[in-house]
Design an enzyme around this catalytic site. Structure first.
Site, PDB file in Angstrom:
ATOM      1  N   ASP A  81       0.820  -1.207   0.000  1.00 13.41           N
ATOM      2  CA  ASP A  81       0.000   0.000   0.000  1.00 13.41           C
ATOM      3  C   ASP A  81       0.856   1.261   0.000  1.00 13.41           C
ATOM      4  O   ASP A  81       0.538   2.240  -0.657  1.00 13.41           O
ATOM      5  CB  ASP A  81      -0.903   0.027   1.241  1.00 13.41           C
TER       6      ASP A  81
ATOM      7  N   GLU B 288     -23.996 -18.723 -15.422  1.00 11.38           N
ATOM      8  CA  GLU B 288     -23.281 -17.688 -14.659  1.00 11.38           C
ATOM      9  C   GLU B 288     -24.054 -17.429 -13.384  1.00 11.38           C
ATOM     10  O   GLU B 288     -25.240 -17.720 -13.316  1.00 11.38           O
ATOM     11  CB  GLU B 288     -23.229 -16.375 -15.459  1.00 11.38           C
TER      12      GLU B 288
ATOM     13  N   LYS C 263     -26.112 -15.135 -10.958  1.00  9.31           N
ATOM     14  CA  LYS C 263     -26.886 -13.898 -11.080  1.00  9.31           C
ATOM     15  C   LYS C 263     -26.515 -13.017  -9.895  1.00  9.31           C
ATOM     16  O   LYS C 263     -26.812 -13.339  -8.753  1.00  9.31           O
ATOM     17  CB  LYS C 263     -28.380 -14.227 -11.062  1.00  9.31           C
TER      18      LYS C 263
ATOM     19  N   ASP D 102     -26.662  -9.965  -7.476  1.00 15.89           N
ATOM     20  CA  ASP D 102     -27.757  -9.110  -7.040  1.00 15.89           C
ATOM     21  C   ASP D 102     -27.272  -7.676  -6.876  1.00 15.89           C
ATOM     22  O   ASP D 102     -26.869  -7.255  -5.800  1.00 15.89           O
ATOM     23  CB  ASP D 102     -28.319  -9.641  -5.717  1.00 15.89           C
TER      24      ASP D 102
ATOM     25  N   GLU E  92     -22.851  -6.052 -13.967  1.00 21.18           N
ATOM     26  CA  GLU E  92     -23.574  -5.757 -12.740  1.00 21.18           C
ATOM     27  C   GLU E  92     -22.679  -5.009 -11.761  1.00 21.18           C
ATOM     28  O   GLU E  92     -21.597  -5.491 -11.427  1.00 21.18           O
ATOM     29  CB  GLU E  92     -24.030  -7.089 -12.120  1.00 21.18           C
TER      30      GLU E  92
ATOM     31  N   TYR F  34     -20.508  -8.965 -17.983  1.00 22.28           N
ATOM     32  CA  TYR F  34     -21.028 -10.198 -18.563  1.00 22.28           C
ATOM     33  C   TYR F  34     -21.447 -10.118 -20.029  1.00 22.28           C
ATOM     34  O   TYR F  34     -21.734 -11.127 -20.634  1.00 22.28           O
ATOM     35  CB  TYR F  34     -22.157 -10.804 -17.722  1.00 22.28           C
TER      36      TYR F  34
ATOM     37  N   LYS G 162     -33.894 -18.721 -10.567  1.00 16.97           N
ATOM     38  CA  LYS G 162     -33.731 -18.035  -9.278  1.00 16.97           C
ATOM     39  C   LYS G 162     -33.900 -18.953  -8.075  1.00 16.97           C
ATOM     40  O   LYS G 162     -34.596 -19.960  -8.144  1.00 16.97           O
ATOM     41  CB  LYS G 162     -34.752 -16.895  -9.177  1.00 16.97           C
TER      42      LYS G 162
ATOM     43  N   CYS H  81     -37.964   5.917  28.324  1.00 17.36           N
ATOM     44  CA  CYS H  81     -36.772   5.289  27.746  1.00 17.36           C
ATOM     45  C   CYS H  81     -36.375   4.066  28.593  1.00 17.36           C
ATOM     46  O   CYS H  81     -36.219   4.191  29.808  1.00 17.36           O
ATOM     47  CB  CYS H  81     -35.623   6.291  27.710  1.00 17.36           C
TER      48      CYS H  81
ATOM     49  N   CYS I 130     -32.918   4.966  30.543  1.00 17.08           N
ATOM     50  CA  CYS I 130     -32.753   5.985  31.584  1.00 17.08           C
ATOM     51  C   CYS I 130     -34.057   6.341  32.285  1.00 17.08           C
ATOM     52  O   CYS I 130     -34.052   7.076  33.272  1.00 17.08           O
ATOM     53  CB  CYS I 130     -32.123   7.248  31.001  1.00 17.08           C
TER      54      CYS I 130
ATOM     55  N   CYS J 187     -35.517   9.103  22.720  1.00 14.03           N
ATOM     56  CA  CYS J 187     -35.174   9.586  24.042  1.00 14.03           C
ATOM     57  C   CYS J 187     -34.382  10.875  23.829  1.00 14.03           C
ATOM     58  O   CYS J 187     -33.494  10.925  22.991  1.00 14.03           O
ATOM     59  CB  CYS J 187     -34.309   8.547  24.758  1.00 14.03           C
TER      60      CYS J 187
ATOM     61  N   CYS K 116     -28.644  10.219  28.935  1.00 13.77           N
ATOM     62  CA  CYS K 116     -29.070   8.815  28.879  1.00 13.77           C
ATOM     63  C   CYS K 116     -27.845   7.936  28.610  1.00 13.77           C
ATOM     64  O   CYS K 116     -27.074   8.211  27.687  1.00 13.77           O
ATOM     65  CB  CYS K 116     -30.099   8.649  27.766  1.00 13.77           C
TER      66      CYS K 116
HETATM   67  S1  IVH Z   1     -27.550 -11.124 -18.611  1.00 14.62           S
HETATM   68  C1  IVH Z   1     -30.218  -9.837 -22.080  1.00 14.62           C
HETATM   69  N1  IVH Z   1     -26.032 -12.044 -16.637  1.00 14.62           N
HETATM   70  O1  IVH Z   1     -30.240  -9.659 -13.719  1.00 14.62           O
HETATM   71  C2  IVH Z   1     -29.334 -10.325 -20.975  1.00 14.62           C
HETATM   72  N2  IVH Z   1     -27.768 -10.508 -16.102  1.00 14.62           N
HETATM   73  O2  IVH Z   1     -33.156 -10.107 -14.034  1.00 14.62           O
HETATM   74  C3  IVH Z   1     -29.443  -9.523 -19.782  1.00 14.62           C
HETATM   75  N3  IVH Z   1     -27.878  -9.912 -13.733  1.00 14.62           N
HETATM   76  O3  IVH Z   1     -31.013  -6.825 -15.629  1.00 14.62           O
HETATM   77  C4  IVH Z   1     -28.675  -9.775 -18.606  1.00 14.62           C
HETATM   78  N4  IVH Z   1     -26.191 -11.150 -13.071  1.00 14.62           N
HETATM   79  O4  IVH Z   1     -29.044  -6.670 -14.026  1.00 14.62           O
HETATM   80  C5  IVH Z   1     -27.066 -11.250 -16.976  1.00 14.62           C
HETATM   81  N5  IVH Z   1     -24.606 -12.896 -15.023  1.00 14.62           N
HETATM   82  C6  IVH Z   1     -25.629 -12.110 -15.354  1.00 14.62           C
HETATM   83  C7  IVH Z   1     -26.326 -11.330 -14.395  1.00 14.62           C
HETATM   84  C8  IVH Z   1     -27.404 -10.544 -14.818  1.00 14.62           C
HETATM   85  C9  IVH Z   1     -27.126 -10.285 -12.706  1.00 14.62           C
HETATM   86  C10 IVH Z   1     -29.028  -8.979 -13.615  1.00 14.62           C
HETATM   87  C11 IVH Z   1     -29.081  -7.907 -14.684  1.00 14.62           C
HETATM   88  C12 IVH Z   1     -30.425  -8.053 -15.346  1.00 14.62           C
HETATM   89  C13 IVH Z   1     -31.192  -8.811 -14.317  1.00 14.62           C
HETATM   90  C14 IVH Z   1     -32.309  -9.586 -14.971  1.00 14.62           C
END
Ligand code: IVH
Length: 676
Positions: free
Chosen positions: A36, A116, A118, A120, A176, A228, A319, A413, A416, A431, A436
């Site tokens: 660093d 892949e 997904k 969040d 993402e 992606y 999902k 409270c 206190c 409070c 306190c």
């Molecule tokens: S592909 C047309 N790959 O999930 C293809 N999406 O529910 C579009 N997301 O809007 C997306 N991980 O924000 C893709 N490995 C991944 C993802 C991914 C998260 C999100 C993305 C999309 C949403 C759809």
């Protein structure tokens, strides 16, 4: 002697390359290549050269990631290629139905998917022109989003320049943006300390952060990004890559972070196995995933299948169900936070959720309890939102015991015993007793926290004891503590007590901005404190300012200004300021001399001796740094020596310096001094 411009330019280029490489290794590969300190040194040199020669600044310089002045709103931009969302499948049967549908359109095609994770977070569209990042935009409604380039630039894992020899005129990358669970938790802790509403999950936190008007705040939030999708307009995609798998590899070569957890699956069964595997594995990841995205690997087939009105036909989100479970509310307790806010908490019959046992869940405030119609003894559904904060989602009234009582927010409270207040139109009950113990504990912890006065070793347990034993009744009392007094606390040795008192003493040197943040005024987070301390350079100026004076400051809203103004109107707070002043805390900004000049003078007239092996620097480098700041380096220790820079295996020079009482410095101390 004037250095030729060409040489300076060359040095700037070299520094940029070094910083970029180090930062790529750190943020994308997760495998740091330099320490660093060395990184900071290179970065600072680059920054200084760019300050001195602004004509050399380029948009892809690593220094361009710190954010800029806030904007008042974002501009809407139309996406060149729409950002589709994905159809959902909630189990493998639904996935099978989806697969049958595309197989009917292309019956002779072999099954080959890339699975892949997904992530969040929040989708981003990035545009590179001639290899340079020129635009970042949110998804919006998929057709148009908001231009948030300044914010995107602060994300360290997004390259500002593509790692390509001959970049095409235009490249579009999608991916993402997300927050790690650790950062998410940190943000929420901070918000809870500021008395602000918590983000329910990392997705909301990421989306909220991306839409921050002040990119300097975004820079602090440490967003991350997984790429992606790769599009190179004007070129047939298949020229570039033939499969999604190849696209991901190309993205990786271009310098993006690509999620390593992916798999080529050639059958429904393989997809099912992958989906099941990650249902448990995902809980060990440092970021949140809510499913697996299954994409047809062949880009030619993707093109052939195309899109429906809303979704691609070639991809689906498989999902995981939200982690929910029923349990019983055994009691409701009330916690009092630093700002005095009373938070009701459901004490639950312990239940397994997302690999952890949940026994408490926040109920937020009395409005939320009324909305849920929660009674003590109710069976409720709890959910781990973002796998982190358990929450009561709903009550099952049909299972309510006959004599169950509604929960009532206490009128006093619980800490206190003083009456609590609920202001009209606010969900918050609080409070307002300044002494306190819960508020005091919270204020002390906040005061000592890293972004405030940064007092090492002042943890929660210790604070609890200090308050319980009446050793400390206000933040100002910390500065009257003696080592003997502290040593009287449980599990506190003489050495640690001395250390703590020294750390508290050190905190007097912390700048005015940190002191202001440490005061814990509602809505004044560390960024606002910095902004306020720059505009109001002394505590007097701030305490005399009217609400309109305060809200006239760029980036400071009415809610903040009112809160600051009110804080200074409380006599006890005025007294606190006076005591802090008497204790020697910094209540005014130190006058900054023009940069460069100040640097040169830092060690003017000071004599250094260097001994031993320094952790990262060569002696010559250290010597150059000291001399650059106006100091002199000599070979032997005498009464004229001001500082001894000590490395490992130091010998007689160290001994002599100790005898003469000369100040000893480590490499890190030296760098800190040069920085400060
Ligand atoms: S592909 C047309 N790959 O999930 C293809 N999406 O529910 C579009 N997301 O809007 C997306 N991980 O924000 C893709 N490995 C991944 C993802 C991914 C998260 C999100 C993305 C999309 C949403 C759809």
């Amino acid at each position: 002697m004037q250095q030729p411009m060409s040489e300076i330019h060359q040095r700037v280029q070299q520094l940029r390359e070094q910083v970029r490489k180090a930062s790529y290794a750190y943020y994308v590969l997760d495998a740091p290549v330099i320490s660093d300190e060395v990184y900071d040194r290179l970065y600072r040199e680059l920054q200084e050269l760019e300050t001195k020669y602004p004509e050399l600044i380029s948009p892809d310089s690593p220094t361009q990631r710190v954010g800029e002045k806030p904007v008042s709103q974002f501009v809407s931009v139309r996406h060149n290629i729409p950002l589709y969302s994905l159809e959902n499948a909630f189990n493998i049967e639904e996935f099978a139905t989806w697969q049958e549908r595309w197989l009917r359109m292309a019956p002779s095609e072999p099954v080959a998917y890339v699975c892949e994770l997904k992530i969040d977070g929040s989708a981003l569209a990035l545009t590179y022109e001639n290899g340079i990042l020129v635009r970042g935009a949110t998804r919006g409604d998929g057709i148009a989003g908001e231009e948030i380039t300044q914010n995107v630039k602060t994300i360290r894992s997004i390259p500002l320049r593509l790692n390509l020899e001959n970049p095409p005129p235009s490249v579009e990358v999608r991916g993402e943006a997300f927050l790690s669970l650790a950062v998410f938790e940190q943000i929420n802790q901070e918000r809870s300390r500021e008395g602000e509403a918590l983000f329910a999950n990392p997705r909301n936190a990421a989306a909220g952060t991306l839409r921050q008007l002040d990119s300097r705040i975004v820079a602090k939030r440490r967003l991350d990004f997984f790429a992606y999708t790769l599009h190179i307009p004007g070129r047939d995609d298949t020229d570039v890559a033939r499969t999604q798998g190849e696209s991901l590899e190309m993205l990786q070569e271009m310098g993006f972070r690509v999620n390593p957890n992916r798999k080529l699956c050639r059958s429904l069964e393989e997809v099912g196995e992958y989906y099941d595997l990650w249902n448990t594995e995902r809980l060990k990841l440092p970021y949140m995933t809510d499913g697996v995205v299954v994409k047809i690997n062949s880009l030619a087939l993707q093109e052939r299948l195309g899109f429906t009105q809303k979704f691609p036909r070639w991809a689906v989100a498989l999902k995981y169900p939200a982690e929910e479970a029923p349990t019983r509310v055994e009691a409701v307790t009330v916690q009092v936070g630093r700002t005095g806010t009373l938070t009701p908490v459901a004490e639950l019959l312990p239940v397994q959720l997302a690999l952890t046992t949940v026994s408490r869940a926040t109920l937020h405030n009395s409005d939320r309890i009324a909305e849920l119609d929660l009674h003590i003894g109710d069976t409720v559904i709890v959910r781990k939102a973002g796998e982190i904060i358990p929450e009561v989602v709903r009550v099952l009234p049909e299972l309510r015991p006959a004599n169950a009582q509604r929960f009532q927010m206490p009128a006093h409270c619980p800490e206190c015993g003083e009456p609590v207040v609920r202001e009209a139109g606010e969900a918050r009950t609080a409070c307002v007793n300044a002494s306190c113990p819960a508020i005091l504990r919270g204020s002390l912890i906040h005061w000592a926290s890293r972004d405030a006065l940064d007092i090492n070793g002042m943890g929660e347990k210790l604070v609890q004891q200090m308050v319980d034993r009446h050793l400390v009744n206000s933040v100002a009392d910390l500065y009257d503590l003696t080592a003997a007094g502290v040593a009287s606390l449980e599990r506190m040795g003489k050495k640690s007590a001395e250390k703590l008192v020294a750390a508290i003493g050190e905190s007097k040197k912390q700048p005015w901005a940190r002191v202001l943040y440490g005061l814990g005024i509602r809505h004044v987070g560390s960024v606002n404190a910095k902004i306020l301390s720059e505009r109001f350079s002394t505590v007097e100026l701030l305490s005399e300012a009217s609400p309109p004076d305060i809200s006239a400051v760029y980036g400071i809203g009415e809610e903040i200004s009112l809160s600051v103004w009110q804080w200074f109107r409380v006599p006890a707070n005025q007294m606190l300021i006076e005591r802090l002043r008497a204790a020697g805390l910094q209540l005014a900004a130190t006058v900054e001399e023009p940069r460069g000049k100040e640097k040169k003078l830092l060690f003017a007239g000071k004599t250094f001796v260097i001994t031993g092996t320094l952790p990262t620097m060569k002696r010559d480098e250290a010597k150059a740094l000291i001399e650059g700041a106006g100091g002199k380096v000599t070979g032997s220790v005498s009464s004229k020596t001001d500082y001894l820079l000590v490395g490992e295996d130091a010998g007689s020079k160290l001994k002599k310096a100790e005898e003469l009482g000369i100040t000893l410095l480590g490499e890190a101390d030296l760098l800190k001094m040069l920085e400060g």
